[in-house]
Design a protein around this motif. Structure first.
Motif, PDB file in Angstrom:
ATOM      1  N   GLN A 196       0.752  -1.276  -0.138  1.00 38.38           N
ATOM      2  CA  GLN A 196      -0.261  -0.089  -0.046  1.00 38.38           C
ATOM      3  C   GLN A 196       0.715   1.040   0.026  1.00 38.38           C
ATOM      4  OE1 GLN A 196      -2.266  -0.805   3.140  1.00 38.38           O
ATOM      5  NE2 GLN A 196      -4.230  -0.781   2.498  1.00 38.38           N
ATOM      6  N   PHE A 197       0.078   2.561  -0.437  1.00 38.60           N
ATOM      7  CA  PHE A 197       1.194   3.975  -0.321  1.00 38.60           C
ATOM      8  C   PHE A 197       0.291   4.660   0.032  1.00 38.60           C
ATOM      9  CE2 PHE A 197       1.977   1.381  -3.974  1.00 38.60           C
ATOM     10  CZ  PHE A 197       3.036   1.129  -4.141  1.00 38.60           C
ATOM     11  N   ASP A 198       1.347   6.101   0.212  1.00 40.99           N
ATOM     12  CA  ASP A 198       1.065   6.999   0.958  1.00 40.99           C
ATOM     13  C   ASP A 198       0.805   7.775   0.564  1.00 40.99           C
ATOM     14  OD1 ASP A 198       1.834   6.684   3.894  1.00 40.99           O
ATOM     15  OD2 ASP A 198       3.854   6.235   3.006  1.00 40.99           O
ATOM     16  N   VAL A 199       0.743   8.025  -1.220  1.00 43.47           N
ATOM     17  CA  VAL A 199       0.075   8.839  -2.235  1.00 43.47           C
ATOM     18  C   VAL A 199      -0.418   7.913  -3.658  1.00 43.47           C
ATOM     19  CG1 VAL A 199       1.213  10.701  -3.744  1.00 43.47           C
ATOM     20  CG2 VAL A 199       1.418  10.518  -1.493  1.00 43.47           C
ATOM     21  N   ILE A 200      -0.921   7.819  -4.252  1.00 38.41           N
ATOM     22  CA  ILE A 200      -0.860   7.292  -5.589  1.00 38.41           C
ATOM     23  C   ILE A 200      -1.325   8.861  -6.587  1.00 38.41           C
ATOM     24  CG2 ILE A 200      -2.022   5.927  -7.256  1.00 38.41           C
ATOM     25  CD1 ILE A 200      -3.044   4.050  -4.742  1.00 38.41           C
ATOM     26  N   SER A 201      -0.420   8.793  -7.711  1.00 40.52           N
ATOM     27  CA  SER A 201      -0.387  10.494  -8.033  1.00 40.52           C
ATOM     28  C   SER A 201      -0.699   9.890 -10.299  1.00 40.52           C
ATOM     29  CB  SER A 201       0.337  10.927  -8.619  1.00 40.52           C
ATOM     30  OG  SER A 201       1.799  10.239  -9.246  1.00 40.52           O
ATOM     31  N   LEU A 202      -1.812  10.506 -10.548  1.00 42.20           N
ATOM     32  CA  LEU A 202      -2.721   9.839 -11.952  1.00 42.20           C
ATOM     33  C   LEU A 202      -2.160  11.429 -12.621  1.00 42.20           C
ATOM     34  CD1 LEU A 202      -4.284   8.281  -9.633  1.00 42.20           C
ATOM     35  CD2 LEU A 202      -4.635   7.021 -11.956  1.00 42.20           C
ATOM     36  N   TRP A 203      -1.229  11.564 -13.583  1.00 40.42           N
ATOM     37  CA  TRP A 203      -0.910  12.790 -13.679  1.00 40.42           C
ATOM     38  C   TRP A 203      -1.259  12.540 -15.447  1.00 40.42           C
ATOM     39  CZ3 TRP A 203       0.404  16.322 -10.376  1.00 40.42           C
ATOM     40  CH2 TRP A 203       0.717  16.042  -9.355  1.00 40.42           C
ATOM     41  N   HIS A 204      -3.053  13.640 -15.715  1.00 38.12           N
ATOM     42  CA  HIS A 204      -3.533  13.194 -16.670  1.00 38.12           C
ATOM     43  C   HIS A 204      -3.690  11.419 -17.496  1.00 38.12           C
ATOM     44  CE1 HIS A 204      -4.533  17.605 -18.023  1.00 38.12           C
ATOM     45  NE2 HIS A 204      -2.925  17.892 -17.291  1.00 38.12           N
ATOM     46  N   VAL A 205      -4.484  10.476 -16.538  1.00 38.37           N
ATOM     47  CA  VAL A 205      -4.259   9.618 -16.346  1.00 38.37           C
ATOM     48  C   VAL A 205      -5.702   9.040 -15.853  1.00 38.37           C
ATOM     49  CG1 VAL A 205      -3.292   7.196 -16.166  1.00 38.37           C
ATOM     50  CG2 VAL A 205      -1.525   9.220 -16.070  1.00 38.37           C
ATOM     51  N   LEU A 206      -6.280   9.946 -15.571  1.00 34.66           N
ATOM     52  CA  LEU A 206      -7.550   8.552 -15.019  1.00 34.66           C
ATOM     53  C   LEU A 206      -8.797   8.880 -16.483  1.00 34.66           C
ATOM     54  CD1 LEU A 206      -9.108   7.537 -12.413  1.00 34.66           C
ATOM     55  CD2 LEU A 206     -10.476   9.588 -12.529  1.00 34.66           C
ATOM     56  N   GLU A 207      -8.393  10.015 -17.510  1.00 35.24           N
ATOM     57  CA  GLU A 207      -9.334   9.279 -18.425  1.00 35.24           C
ATOM     58  C   GLU A 207      -8.963   8.492 -19.338  1.00 35.24           C
ATOM     59  OE1 GLU A 207      -6.244  13.041 -19.125  1.00 35.24           O
ATOM     60  OE2 GLU A 207      -7.303  11.907 -17.419  1.00 35.24           O
ATOM     61  N   LEU A 221      -5.141  -0.035  -2.799  1.00 37.05           N
ATOM     62  CA  LEU A 221      -3.069   0.451  -2.890  1.00 37.05           C
ATOM     63  C   LEU A 221      -3.379   1.233  -2.076  1.00 37.05           C
ATOM     64  CD1 LEU A 221      -2.708  -0.390  -6.603  1.00 37.05           C
ATOM     65  CD2 LEU A 221      -2.091  -2.219  -4.126  1.00 37.05           C
ATOM     66  N   LEU A 222      -4.368   2.243  -1.501  1.00 40.95           N
ATOM     67  CA  LEU A 222      -4.293   3.295  -0.633  1.00 40.95           C
ATOM     68  C   LEU A 222      -4.628   3.226   0.686  1.00 40.95           C
ATOM     69  CD1 LEU A 222      -3.653   6.589  -1.633  1.00 40.95           C
ATOM     70  CD2 LEU A 222      -6.068   6.450  -1.650  1.00 40.95           C
ATOM     71  N   HIS A 223      -2.949   3.615   1.324  1.00 44.61           N
ATOM     72  CA  HIS A 223      -3.719   3.565   2.780  1.00 44.61           C
ATOM     73  C   HIS A 223      -4.335   4.322   3.365  1.00 44.61           C
ATOM     74  CE1 HIS A 223       0.281   1.447   4.747  1.00 44.61           C
ATOM     75  NE2 HIS A 223       1.157   2.268   3.481  1.00 44.61           N
ATOM     76  N   LYS A 224      -5.157   3.929   4.754  1.00 43.42           N
ATOM     77  CA  LYS A 224      -6.261   4.589   4.887  1.00 43.42           C
ATOM     78  C   LYS A 224      -5.657   5.933   5.369  1.00 43.42           C
ATOM     79  CE  LYS A 224      -9.150   5.011   9.259  1.00 43.42           C
ATOM     80  NZ  LYS A 224     -10.179   5.439   7.909  1.00 43.42           N
ATOM     81  N   ASN A 225      -6.441   7.157   5.137  1.00 43.19           N
ATOM     82  CA  ASN A 225      -5.618   8.365   5.249  1.00 43.19           C
ATOM     83  C   ASN A 225      -4.764   9.210   4.085  1.00 43.19           C
ATOM     84  OD1 ASN A 225      -7.806   8.603   7.397  1.00 43.19           O
ATOM     85  ND2 ASN A 225      -6.141   8.104   8.684  1.00 43.19           N
ATOM     86  N   GLY A 226      -4.501   7.629   2.974  1.00 43.41           N
ATOM     87  CA  GLY A 226      -3.329   8.018   1.959  1.00 43.41           C
ATOM     88  C   GLY A 226      -4.345   9.062   0.936  1.00 43.41           C
TER      89      GLY A 226
END
Length: 281
Positions: A145-156, A171-176
């Motif tokens: 699991q991760f503290d931050v997951i980023s999608l830079w112009h990817v979700l679309e 994959l995201l920590h609680k409060n991530g």
């Protein structure tokens, strides 16, 4: 309610980058998300990325336009890192989905982050590997699991979006924090260019979000909005590409439209693109 179910045709546009094929944009029931129709089959989708103009899969720096793009990218790496590092985080493990050639992860690694990334494009993965950044081909290969997951112009770009959002949430920590940058079709430049607006980018962009639409969708996955940031440079980039789509190629008109879009967005927050930061609850 399925927020990603197409209900009413709004207008048609076309693929200006690769195929010249025409696609329809449908609104969902709430009319706050647009959906590309028809959506290419999964095995056909990679064909629509087969263009040297698809700059996020290269580190091209040949033309003046390329050089400006790379210069802005370097500037934005610092901003992205600052936005993330100013969050209230319990750790420093980050996953970048749609990592392209790995520049963002490489930058975060130099700042002491524990990095992982996903990029389906083989050519982009190879360029990242040359930088010492090993990227996974898909989410199924990602562990922990991760503290931050980023999608830079990817979700679309993501097919089967509800299923992928379920995977991302796990994959995201609680409060991530989930960091998402997407174009905003309610911006002034989108309204001005209409079917020529480059950020529709069909069929590579399968989904098109208004701020209300994205917030409503993520709420279904127990993700609440905590912050937004404008991407002001995007208005200039998208407006110039939109001028090319209209074949007028008028850089002065593009500059005027982008400047007006950013000016109006000071009051409305309807920037050409926005970064949304969500928290897992």
């Amino acid at each position: 309610m399925n927020l990603l179910e197409p209900q009413r045709k709004i207008f048609e546009t076309k693929d200006f980058t690769v195929s010249d094929e025409t696609f329809d944009l449908y609104a969902n029931a709430k009319e706050n998300i647009l959906i590309t129709q028809p959506q290419p089959a999964l095995d056909k989708l990679p064909n629509y990325y087969s263009s040297e103009d698809y700059i996020s899969h290269t580190d091209a720096s040949f033309s003046v336009f390329d050089k400006i793009y790379q210069m802005v990218k370097r500037h934005m790496l610092k901003k992205k890192a600052k936005w993330i590092e100013n969050l209230n985080l319990s750790g420093n493990r980050i996953l970048d989905i749609g990592a392209g050639t790995g520049s963002f992860l490489q930058f975060m690694f130099t700042r002491g982050w524990d990095i992982d990334g996903v990029e389906p494009n083989q050519k982009a993965r190879a360029l990242a590997n040359d930088k010492g950044i090993k990227l996974q081909k898909d989410l199924s290969a990602v562990k922990g699991q991760f503290d931050v997951i980023s999608l830079w112009h990817v979700l679309e770009h993501l097919p089967a979006l509800p299923e992928q959002l379920e995977q991302i949430k796990k994959l995201l920590h609680k409060n991530g924090k989930l960091v998402i940058a997407v174009p905003n079709y309610t911006s002034y430049d989108a309204q001005f260019y209409q079917s020529f607006w480059a950020a529709y980018d069909v069929p590579r962009h399968l989904w098109h979000f208004s701020p209300d639409g994205l917030i409503s969708l993520l709420k279904q996955f127990d993700l609440k909005l905590v912050k937004t940031h404008p991407l002001k440079f995007d208005a200039y980039y998208v407006s110039w590409l939109s001028e090319k789509n209209r074949t007028t190629k008028n850089p002065f008109k593009a500059f005027w439209v982008a400047t007006k879009s950013n000016y109006q967005a000071k009051r409305t927050n309807a920037y050409s693109s926005l970064v949304y930061i969500f928290e897992s609850i």
